[in-house]
Design a protein around this motif. Structure first.
Motif, short mmCIF file in Angstrom:
data_model
loop_
_atom_site.label_atom_id
_atom_site.label_comp_id
_atom_site.label_asym_id
_atom_site.label_seq_id
_atom_site.Cartn_x
_atom_site.Cartn_y
_atom_site.Cartn_z
N HIS A 11 1.61 6.64 5.13
CA HIS A 11 2.05 5.31 5.52
C HIS A 11 1.79 5.20 7.01
CE1 HIS A 11 3.76 5.84 1.67
NE2 HIS A 11 4.73 6.65 2.07
N HIS A 12 1.72 3.99 7.48
CA HIS A 12 1.42 3.83 8.90
C HIS A 12 2.41 2.89 9.56
CE1 HIS A 12 -2.27 6.03 8.32
NE2 HIS A 12 -2.64 5.20 7.36
N SER A 13 2.86 3.28 10.75
CA SER A 13 3.74 2.44 11.56
C SER A 13 2.89 1.78 12.62
CB SER A 13 4.80 3.29 12.25
OG SER A 13 5.78 3.68 11.33
N CYS A 67 -1.26 3.02 15.35
CA CYS A 67 -0.27 3.65 14.51
C CYS A 67 0.63 4.50 15.41
CB CYS A 67 -0.91 4.51 13.44
SG CYS A 67 0.33 5.22 12.34
N MET A 103 2.47 6.92 14.30
CA MET A 103 2.56 8.31 13.80
C MET A 103 1.48 9.06 14.58
SD MET A 103 3.27 7.40 9.83
CE MET A 103 4.04 8.91 9.34
N HIS A 133 -1.88 10.34 13.90
CA HIS A 133 -2.84 9.36 13.40
C HIS A 133 -3.64 8.73 14.53
CE1 HIS A 133 -0.33 8.78 9.45
NE2 HIS A 133 -0.71 10.04 9.68
N MET A 149 -6.37 5.68 14.81
CA MET A 149 -5.90 4.32 14.53
C MET A 149 -5.39 3.69 15.82
SD MET A 149 -4.00 5.02 10.93
CE MET A 149 -3.57 3.30 10.69
CU LIG Z 1 -0.41 6.15 10.77
#
Ligand SMILES: [Cu+2]
Lengths: 467, 474
Positions: A280-282, A335, A337, A340, A411
């Motif tokens: 999942h990506h924030s 992102c 995270m 990422h 990202m």
């Molecule tokens: Cu991410």
């Protein structure tokens, strides 16, 4: 100022009730005035009693400009169509593609129509679409239309919905679009391999009858995915489960990502899709608040929208955010995270942070003349040191920015909001020219003295802590 | 009956008197023949130093050769000049020649009447028990012919020992060179393990790894030190072996070899010609032939060459396949002049057969030894070439690429050092293979020079690999 935008279409032919709630947030939350809307209190397909398997009567094909403002897919493209008796006919060709993730990193991937990911499909609610899929891969494949409410037999799950498309075969998918929003498409046959290799794209359906002044000025489409490409290799590894090392927007990793270019005051929509294998990506946007206005399940009632700076996009989902680009600058969007935003980072190495490297290099160089201790103060220098790395790899590399080296990858992209930009310009306007006095600078002696700040003269105090 | 038989050969008696008159013991008898034999077999010069005055010249020459890096040829030269065992071997020429002279003289009547000829096989015949001067004179020509055979045998034995010594020097020299090269490689291993432990200590000091990880890296280093120690002892051992072969002691034991083993030579042996060359050159076969002659003389066969010419042809490789070989041992022995049908005669006949059989078996063994040595040589050559041209470049490529992966933070410094260790191990195996090549080469040369060598496993795997080939558990 920007009021809510509600789809005026109460019913499509076939009796589909559609209530789209969209809200133009600005960075001034006081301007928000959400309108309550409860489109599907119990969930469901939205077919409102009608059988979605029945062939609904399509509306005349929607036209770009007249019915919608086309989206823009940075680093990508939009799939073309032609009309045959009011049906939008499109053609996807699944095939091997040599794809560049960023300058210096290419791999043999699988995509559609010579690109990775596939082109964005764009249509209008009520359109009838006929999509041919030709398989030029060495393996069978299918296409699943992720989030679309269509007949079961068109859903593209290999073995369940249909027989899979053998190499060399061309299949025909045909359905009427009875919803609007942000959706996706991807292989649903041996997904482990085929999605790891890149077989995916975005599927945008615009609402019908939205007046021009309520449409977004900039409508961006970003699809996230993740890959395992060992530095020095040329093909993604589909066997990877957790250690993905290339994380992408539209299959590009920074510095390979094109900026999102806006003019000050533009109404901006960003459609974020996520088809990552395991992540999942924030997604965090600097310089703005935004509202999350839609998921791939449909519009979020205005009463349920709240301001955000970060939106989590679960894998297999889309999130649509909106804001007015009223804050000029170069704004990072990435992102949050943190692994990422690294490129091809290696793991499983000993932690070298904080070691004293004095004299070690000379010792090792007797055997290995090019040896240099790295990482003892962190990884920030990795990209800019220019050391020889394996062919076809971009380990930890970021890019030169206007003021220094940008130590980000993966990202990471940049929202560029400019005061004076010709309408319709999408190309990179260059770096932001900050107004005088608005950039962080080294503190002057006068400033320090005036404010009573006394920095330590050296960092010996830090080392003496150890003893 | 015996007397009658002997009388028949009056020519023999005349011959005996003629020869007996001019025999004296020379100072360095036979050395010229030995020189000719060794020279045609690749040994440039040999010198028989009996007098002390030449000794000082010899010592000067040796000192000069020891001064700069000692080559294998110089080491051989020194051994041939200075090895005291070889000098005592030369003395056997003089002893043998003395016996020959003695054989031409009438026996002292006081001495016991039995006539003894001690052959190399230890047999004694013509112990006829007739102790008269007259008879003794009759036997002089026979004794003299027998002693001549012994002298010829001795020359060949001495030549063989010269060749043996040169080969031992050669192989020991190569072993020393290889051991020194391996020692240098082991020092690089030590550097590698020192660097790994150094890094490990720094990681530990920064608080990043556990004590057990650092201890593991230190243990690997300490084991590498032990391996180095073993190799240093080995170098000393080979050097002392050479000191013995070269007859060196005291201050003259301070010398250094040329550093590295020679590269693989371009020239290769022609395997077709090897066996026949070894047979034609064979000193061992020549000695065996002399034994046949000796036995034949004792049996009274006047023309032993009649048998032997046939044998010599049979001994060459060209005739190997046509079956002549198999009829050899059943060769009919011509009627002896002494045909009294006594047990003594039966014994003499058997000794002739023994000598013949030994001749054949020696020839068979030479063939097998040459083929074995050639196989060892070829195996060592292809192993060396493969290590040098295929495996080592691969290991070097792995190091290069590992360096890039290290730069890209995909590999740890420990992994990078391990890649280097793998390359060092291949370097080491290459030295071993090249050493084995040169040892096989030296032994094959010896066999081709006509000296039978016992084949053995040339690969004396002296290197002690560090017990821990991986760096800790990183
Ligand atoms: Cu991410």
């Amino acid at each position: 100022m920007w009021k809510s935008l509600i789809s005026r279409r109460n019913a499509l032919a076939g009796g589909i009730a559609l209530i789209g709630g969209t809200f133009w947030g600005t960075n001034n939350p006081s301007l928000a005035s959400p309108v309550n809307a409860r489109p599907y209190p119990w969930g469901g397909s939205g077919a409102a009693g009608a059988n979605p398997n029945h062939d609904p009567n399509p509306l005349p094909p929607g036209e770009p400009g007249r019915d919608y403002n086309p989206t823009r897919t940075p680093n990508g493209s939009t799939l073309s169509y032609h009309l045959v008796e009011n049906v939008k006919v499109m053609h996807l060709i699944a095939e091997e593609v040599e794809h560049e993730f960023a300058p210096g990193l290419k791999a043999r991937c699988w995509g559609y129509n010579g690109q990775v990911h596939g082109p964005t499909i764009e249509a209008v609610e009520g359109d009838r679409v006929r999509i041919y899929v030709t398989n030029r891969l060495p393996a069978p494949t299918t296409v699943h239309w992720h989030g679309l409410i269509i007949p079961s037999g068109m859903d593209g799950v290999g073995g369940l919905s249909q027989r899979s498309i053998q190499p060399g075969e061309t299949f025909k998918y045909e359905f009427t679009l009875r919803q609007h929003g942000t959706f996706m498409y991807h292989s649903h046959h041996d997904e482990m391999t085929q999605m790891a290799m890149g077989l995916m794209g975005m599927f945008i359906i615009h609402p019908r009858g939205v007046p021009q002044q309520e449409r977004p000025d900039r409508d961006f489409v970003l699809l996230s995915s993740e890959w395992k490409i060992i530095p020095g290799t040329y093909r993604p590894d589909p066997n990877e489960m957790t250690d993905f090392n290339v994380l992408t927007f539209n299959a590009r990793a920074f510095p390979g990502t094109d900026p999102l270019v806006c003019r000050r005051g533009d109404k901006v929509r960003i459609r974020l899709g996520n088809l990552s294998m395991m992540s999942h990506h924030s997604i965090h946007l600097h310089g703005y608040h935004f509202y999350i206005t839609q998921t791939d399940g449909g519009p979020i009632p205005e009463s349920a929208q709240w301001p955000e700076t970060t939106v989590i996009v679960p894998t297999g989902s889309t999130r649509t955010i909106q804001f007015v680009a009223d804050n000029p600058g170069d704004w990072a969007m990435h992102c949050h995270m943190l692994h990422h935003v690294m490129n091809q980072m290696g793991h499983g190495l000993p932690n070298v942070l904080g070691i004293n490297p004095d004299g070690l290099d000379n010792k090792v160089r007797k055997l290995l003349p090019n040896y240099m201790t790295m990482g003892q103060t962190g990884m920030a220098d990795m990209g800019s040191m220019g050391m020889t790395v394996p062919q076809n790899s971009i380990p930890m590399i970021g890019a030169d920015g206007p003021k220094d080296y940008i130590t980000m990858g993966g990202m990471f992209t940049i929202l560029k909001v400019r005061e004076n930009l010709p309408p319709g310009q999408t190309s990179d306007p260059g770096w932001y020219q900050d107004p005088p006095g608005s950039v962080a600078q080294p503190a002057s002696t006068e400033d320090l003295r005036r404010d009573g700040i006394r920095p330590p003269t050296s960092n010996n105090s830090l080392q003496s802590h150890h003893h | 009956m015996v007397l009658l038989t002997l009388y028949r050969n009056s020519l023999l008696i005349l011959g005996v008197i003629g020869i007996a008159g001019c025999a004296t013991v020379e100072d360095k008898p036979g050395i010229t023949d030995v020189q000719a034999m060794t020279q045609s077999r690749g040994i440039q010069t040999i010198q028989w130093n009996r007098a002390t005055d030449t000794d000082s010249q010899v010592q000067t020459a040796i000192r000069t050769m020891l001064e700069d890096g000692l080559t294998v040829e110089e080491a051989i030269q020194i051994a041939l000049l200075n090895n005291r065992d070889l000098r005592s071997t030369y003395e056997s020429l003089r002893i043998s020649q003395a016996e020959l002279v003695q054989a031409g003289m009438p026996k002292n009547p006081v001495i016991d009447g039995s006539v003894r000829f001690v052959s190399s096989g230890g047999g004694q015949i013509l112990d006829l028990g007739i102790a008269t001067d007259f008879l003794d004179i009759l036997f002089i020509p026979v004794r003299k012919r027998l002693a001549e055979q012994e002298f010829e045998k001795t020359k060949r034995q001495v030549a063989g020992q010269v060749l043996d010594l040169a080969t031992r020097v050669r192989t020991t020299f190569y072993k020393l060179q290889a051991a020194k090269q391996i020692l240098e490689i082991q020092k690089k291993f030590l550097l590698s393990y020192e660097a790994a432990y150094d890094l490990s200590r720094r990681l530990r000091a920064a608080g990043n790894i556990t004590l057990s990880q650092t201890a593991r890296d230190q243990a690997a280093l300490e084991e590498t030190k032990l391996a180095l120690n073993t190799l240093e002892t080995e170098v000393i051992g080979f050097k002392e072996e050479l000191n013995v072969l070269m007859g060196l002691y005291g201050s003259s034991t301070v010398w250094e070899t040329e550093q590295t083993l020679p590269e693989l030579p371009g020239v290769t042996f022609d395997p077709q010609a090897l066996v026949s060359q070894a047979l034609q050159q064979s000193l061992d076969l020549q000695i065996a032939r002399r034994n046949i002659e000796t036995a034949a003389i004792r049996l009274g066969i006047t023309q032993p060459m009649g048998i032997l010419s046939e044998l010599e042809v049979g001994a060459t490789a060209e005739r190997e396949a046509d079956g002549l070989w198999s009829v050899g041992p059943t060769l009919a022995v011509p009627i002896p002049i002494i045909s009294q049908g006594q047990p003594v005669l039966a014994k003499a006949e058997s000794e002739l057969h023994q000598a013949l059989n030994t001749y054949y078996s020696t020839a068979v063994r030479i063939r097998a030894v040459v083929r074995t040595l050639y196989a060892q040589l070829q195996a060592a050559r292809s192993r060396t070439t493969h290590l040098q041209e295929v495996i080592l470049p691969l290991k070097q490529l792995i190091v290069e690429e590992s360096q890039k992966q290290f730069n890209a933070m995909q590999l740890s410094a420990f992994d990078l050092l391990q890649a280097k260790n793998d390359e060092l191990l291949t370097q080491l195996q290459q030295v071993q293979a090249l050493r084995d090549y040169w040892i096989a080469y030296s032994r094959l040369q010896l066999a081709l020079s006509g000296r039978l060598v016992q084949t053995e496993q040339t690969s004396t795997n002296s290197f002690t690999t560090p017990t821990s080939t991986t760096n800790g558990g990183h």
